[in-house]
Design a protein around this motif. Structure first.
Motif, PDB file in Angstrom:
ATOM      1  N   THR A 147     -20.404 -29.067-131.720  1.00 39.84           N
ATOM      2  CA  THR A 147     -20.763 -27.800-131.070  1.00 39.84           C
ATOM      3  C   THR A 147     -22.264 -27.527-131.196  1.00 39.84           C
ATOM      4  OG1 THR A 147     -20.319 -26.490-133.067  1.00 39.84           O
ATOM      5  CG2 THR A 147     -18.476 -26.821-131.522  1.00 39.84           C
ATOM      6  N   VAL A 148     -22.923 -28.200-132.168  1.00 44.08           N
ATOM      7  CA  VAL A 148     -24.383 -28.111-132.309  1.00 44.08           C
ATOM      8  C   VAL A 148     -25.044 -29.386-131.802  1.00 44.08           C
ATOM      9  CG1 VAL A 148     -26.294 -27.962-133.965  1.00 44.08           C
ATOM     10  CG2 VAL A 148     -24.296 -26.475-134.220  1.00 44.08           C
ATOM     11  N   TYR A 149     -24.491 -30.529-132.211  1.00 46.71           N
ATOM     12  CA  TYR A 149     -24.993 -31.820-131.739  1.00 46.71           C
ATOM     13  C   TYR A 149     -24.499 -32.066-130.316  1.00 46.71           C
ATOM     14  CZ  TYR A 149     -26.587 -33.459-136.373  1.00 46.71           C
ATOM     15  OH  TYR A 149     -27.249 -33.637-137.555  1.00 46.71           O
ATOM     16  N   HIS A 160     -29.170 -32.993-128.500  1.00 47.84           N
ATOM     17  CA  HIS A 160     -29.285 -34.023-129.544  1.00 47.84           C
ATOM     18  C   HIS A 160     -28.511 -35.269-129.107  1.00 47.84           C
ATOM     19  CE1 HIS A 160     -30.791 -30.900-132.343  1.00 47.84           C
ATOM     20  NE2 HIS A 160     -29.846 -30.131-131.829  1.00 47.84           N
ATOM     21  N   PRO A 161     -28.983 -35.977-128.086  1.00 42.11           N
ATOM     22  CA  PRO A 161     -28.164 -37.064-127.512  1.00 42.11           C
ATOM     23  C   PRO A 161     -27.784 -38.159-128.507  1.00 42.11           C
ATOM     24  CG  PRO A 161     -30.436 -37.131-126.687  1.00 42.11           C
ATOM     25  CD  PRO A 161     -30.265 -35.824-127.382  1.00 42.11           C
ATOM     26  N   VAL A 162     -28.712 -38.580-129.368  1.00 39.06           N
ATOM     27  CA  VAL A 162     -28.403 -39.663-130.310  1.00 39.06           C
ATOM     28  C   VAL A 162     -27.407 -39.197-131.359  1.00 39.06           C
ATOM     29  CG1 VAL A 162     -29.353 -41.215-132.048  1.00 39.06           C
ATOM     30  CG2 VAL A 162     -30.599 -40.837-129.915  1.00 39.06           C
ATOM     31  N   HIS A 163     -27.644 -38.006-131.953  1.00 39.03           N
ATOM     32  CA  HIS A 163     -26.702 -37.476-132.939  1.00 39.03           C
ATOM     33  C   HIS A 163     -25.339 -37.204-132.294  1.00 39.03           C
ATOM     34  CE1 HIS A 163     -30.384 -36.626-135.353  1.00 39.03           C
ATOM     35  NE2 HIS A 163     -29.561 -36.902-136.336  1.00 39.03           N
ATOM     36  N   TRP A 164     -25.387 -36.758-131.033  1.00 39.98           N
ATOM     37  CA  TRP A 164     -24.123 -36.530-130.317  1.00 39.98           C
ATOM     38  C   TRP A 164     -23.351 -37.846-130.209  1.00 39.98           C
ATOM     39  CZ3 TRP A 164     -22.551 -38.808-125.711  1.00 39.98           C
ATOM     40  CH2 TRP A 164     -21.373 -38.294-125.148  1.00 39.98           C
ATOM     41  N   ARG A 206     -15.971 -44.629-125.196  1.00 39.87           N
ATOM     42  CA  ARG A 206     -16.589 -44.775-123.874  1.00 39.87           C
ATOM     43  C   ARG A 206     -17.644 -43.680-123.655  1.00 39.87           C
ATOM     44  NH1 ARG A 206     -13.788 -48.723-121.278  1.00 39.87           N
ATOM     45  NH2 ARG A 206     -11.515 -48.827-121.466  1.00 39.87           N
ATOM     46  N   ASP A 207     -17.364 -42.467-124.143  1.00 38.54           N
ATOM     47  CA  ASP A 207     -18.353 -41.388-124.033  1.00 38.54           C
ATOM     48  C   ASP A 207     -19.641 -41.765-124.776  1.00 38.54           C
ATOM     49  OD1 ASP A 207     -16.738 -39.788-122.505  1.00 38.54           O
ATOM     50  OD2 ASP A 207     -16.066 -38.513-124.161  1.00 38.54           O
ATOM     51  N   ALA A 208     -19.499 -42.264-125.999  1.00 40.18           N
ATOM     52  CA  ALA A 208     -20.677 -42.619-126.802  1.00 40.18           C
ATOM     53  C   ALA A 208     -21.527 -43.677-126.097  1.00 40.18           C
ATOM     54  CB  ALA A 208     -20.252 -43.116-128.179  1.00 40.18           C
ATOM     55  N   THR A 260     -26.621 -47.259-124.657  1.00 40.28           N
ATOM     56  CA  THR A 260     -26.578 -48.250-123.589  1.00 40.28           C
ATOM     57  C   THR A 260     -27.165 -49.572-124.077  1.00 40.28           C
ATOM     58  OG1 THR A 260     -28.763 -47.639-122.742  1.00 40.28           O
ATOM     59  CG2 THR A 260     -26.857 -46.438-121.864  1.00 40.28           C
ATOM     60  N   HIS A 261     -26.782 -50.642-123.383  1.00 44.31           N
ATOM     61  CA  HIS A 261     -27.294 -51.972-123.734  1.00 44.31           C
ATOM     62  C   HIS A 261     -28.806 -52.027-123.576  1.00 44.31           C
ATOM     63  CE1 HIS A 261     -27.074 -56.618-122.953  1.00 44.31           C
ATOM     64  NE2 HIS A 261     -27.604 -56.320-124.118  1.00 44.31           N
TER      65      HIS A 261
END
Length: 687
Positions: A506-508, A513-517, A552-554, A559-560
């Motif tokens: 809910t914060v990430y 915060h794309p990487v932490h997400w 799949r979301d992550a 990405t490669h």
């Protein structure tokens, strides 16, 4: 080799060349100074190692006794290496001056009279000192004299005839190579794309910094980029010394003025400051030497120099000594963290004496801070150390964190208390993960408690990002604890872990915060997968489907192209989740999921190659073998033989890496899988 030693060798080389030239009957050589000196150094190095070492040692000692400055020595060395000015050696004068024992002064006048020797920094005195000491040493030994005069004369005549082409060629090649290396390092410092630099050139530059054994280009570029950052800071560190030296000069001038005014109190105050600043300069010079050692990957040498720098303050100011030890341990720690080796172990040894020297009452805050830093180093060293030695280091880290918390209390330092408590939780979690049985599970429970304690200060309202980070860490500890706990209690802990990850997200958020997400989403997927494998029926299959969706979301962030390592890890985890989902799904839908998992495993091999990551590559091969065997045994598979044969090929490939001596656990597990596959193939043949 230091500038002092280098200057000593070049000064001796100039004397060798001049003494040989004094033997000519007519027609002296007209050559660039650098060629003449380089020729002499060549001859000097051809002599016995003992005499070489003695000559360099005596010249170096003479410079130290005379109080020669590092700056003056550097200027003198550059003058000796000068390439552009030409010199003319007059043999008759040199021969006469040698007989009169005025050789060193005559040589200085011939070589440097028009060289523009600076009047400051004592450069002239340094050069005269080097030449006179070198000459005195060279004249002591008859055999040595024979080599540099009689044999040297023959060599000089030969090299003069061909215009010193050999020496000039060596110097030109060396100069070109050094300029190329400087240019390469400047490219790294400026952040330019290094892809155009040949691999061999990268290897040679890396060797200057102790990285000559790196064989992978990507690793070389990463290593040199890190070294460029350190090198830039190192140059700034050296440049700062000039300002410090100028400051001492100003203090001494002020002290002289005070003495003329008979103001002895001011003289004492100024000289006391000079004493302290000169100690600081000596320490900072040692720091530059230690940094130089770290640049070349020599952690042991850096540790010894750092220790000497810190200890120079023990009698003047014990707190300053401890603070410097804390700072130096940070440099050793960072080096160990980046490059491995003994850096972290030496950081621990650097920190302990500083803490021990501080009084528990007078310096309690500093002791707590330094103890916290020591605990962090112990924790990271423990994480990197296998077996009991590693768990012992983690236990010491836990003790150190608890010691720091006796001062960093929640009442007096709430934020520091929360940070140290979270670090304690991380150490407990790592210790628990590596401890078997009930003791390990108990340590994980203590880690969970510590995270929950930290969250009483790191609230979502007041410390939003810290709250999300700590909540994520709590989820990891709950997941570890749940994995180790049997039955419903374990499933409930995994359920709590899922809830913690969802709270953190809910914060990430992906937007902020794309990487932490992505990392937290992957953690969520892992917890869902573990819950799914332990939950029977459709509910378990649905949880596995949610795990697949989360992986799949992550991969939308990992990405490669942008994050290949994270992409490979997540792709591998996705493959495992698909595999479990396929086991639990009937009909062709199940076999399709297993086939998809095999494809995902093979995709991960685009990054986890055998050349770059052999162990990860082998583990992925083993996972493919497991998936192919599962595909063979699925009820919807009509012909299991091709899948079993594929499984056998993949497990055999893994066993090429899993050797029985160094990876006995992996070898035994893969060997057991191979035996099962062979038994199933034999059974099919028999049927």
């Amino acid at each position: 080799m230091s500038d002092r030693q280098n200057l000593a060798e070049h000064g001796a080389g100039l004397c060798v060349a001049a003494l040989a030239a004094a033997g000519f009957s007519a027609g002296g050589p007209l050559v660039p100074l650098a060629v003449f000196v380089a020729w002499g150094v060549d001859r000097f190095r051809a002599c016995g190692a003992r005499r070489q070492k003695l000559a360099v040692t005596n010249i170096t000692k003479a410079l130290e006794t005379a109080g020669a400055s590092d700056r003056g020595i550097g200027v003198a060395l550059e003058l000796l290496k000068e390439r552009h000015d030409k010199i003319k050696i007059t043999q008759t004068d040199l021969s006469d001056d040698e007989k009169r024992r005025n050789f060193p002064n005559a040589l200085y006048d011939m070589v440097f009279c028009d060289a523009g020797v600076p009047s400051d920094d004592g450069v002239e005195d340094i050069l005269r000192n080097v030449l006179s000491t070198a000459y005195a040493e060279l004249r002591k030994d008859d055999d040595f004299h024979k080599i540099f005069v009689q044999e040297g004369l023959t060599a000089l005549e030969r090299d003069q005839e061909n215009g010193f082409a050999r020496i000039e060629g060596q110097l030109g090649s060396l100069d070109t190579k050094m300029n190329d290396m400087r240019a390469m390092m400047q490219d790294f410092i400026a952040g330019h794309d290094p892809s155009a630099i040949p691999f061999a050139a990268l290897k040679e530059l890396a060797a200057k910094f102790g990285g000559g054994d790196i064989e992978n280009r990507a690793s070389l570029e990463k290593f040199l980029t890190q070294k460029a950052e350190e090198y830039r800071s190192y140059r700034d560190q050296i440049d700062a010394l000039d300002d410090r030296i100028a400051g001492v000069h100003n203090l001494k001038v002020a002290a002289q003025d005070a003495a003329e005014r008979l103001d002895f109190d001011e003289v004492e105050a100024l000289l006391e400051r000079v004493d302290m600043v000169e100690t600081e300069i000596m320490a900072e010079t040692k720091e530059a030497r230690a940094t130089n050692a770290l640049l070349r990957g020599r952690a042991e040498q850096a540790y010894k120099i750092f220790t000497a720098a810190a200890e120079s303050f023990r009698e003047l100011d014990v707190l300053e000594m401890a603070e410097r030890r804390d700072r130096y341990q940070g440099q050793l720690y960072d080096h160990g963290l980046r490059y491995g080796g003994t850096g972290m172990a030496r950081a621990i040894e650097m920190q302990r004496p500083g803490i021990a020297a501080l009084e528990e009452t007078a310096h309690r805050e500093h002791r707590a801070l330094f103890t916290q830093n020591l605990a962090l180093t112990l924790q990271n060293q423990g994480t990197r150390t296998e077996g009991k030695a590693g768990t012992d280091l983690l236990a010491k880290a836990v003790t150190a964190y608890r010691d720091a918390l006796t001062v960093r209390t929640r009442a007096d330092y709430p934020v520091d208390w929360a940070m140290t408590t979270q670090n304690l939780a991380i150490a407990l979690e790592e210790q628990g993960t590596r401890t078997q049985g009930r003791p390990g599970t108990d340590l994980l429970a203590k880690a969970v408690t510590a995270y929950r304690d930290a969250l009483t200060v790191y609230t979502r309202k007041d410390h939003r990002v810290h709250w999300a980070m700590t909540t994520t860490n709590l989820g990891i500890a709950l997941e570890q604890q749940g994995t180790r706990t049997e039955g419903k209690a374990g499933i409930d802990l995994l359920k709590e872990a899922v809830a913690a990850y969802r709270d953190a997200l809910t914060v990430y958020t992906r937007a902020d915060h794309p990487v932490h997400w992505a990392m937290t989403t992957q953690n969520l997927a892992g917890a869902l997968q573990k819950r799914g494998t332990r939950t029977e029926g459709k509910a378990g299959t649905d949880l596995l489907a949610k795990a697949v969706a989360a992986y799949r979301d992550a991969l939308n962030v990992f990405t490669h192209a942008d994050r290949p390592v994270d992409w490979a890890t997540t792709t591998q985890n996705l493959a495992v989740a698909l595999q479990y989902q396929g086991f639990r799904t009937e009909g062709t839908a199940g076999t399709d999921l297993i086939d998809e998992s095999v494809t995902a495993f093979r995709d991960a091999h685009k990054v986890r190659t055998r050349a770059d990551q052999p162990v990860d590559w082998a583990m992925t091969m083993e996972n493919i073998a497991i998936a192919e065997r599962a595909r063979a045994n699925h009820a919807a598979t009509s012909d299991p033989v091709p899948h079993l044969q594929s499984a056998l090929e993949h497990v055999d490939a893994a066993l090429e890496v899993f050797d029985p001596e160094h990876m006995s656990y992996n070898h035994a597990k893969a060997s057991g899988l191979r035996a099962k596959i062979l038994a199933e193939l034999e059974a099919l043949k028999g049927g």
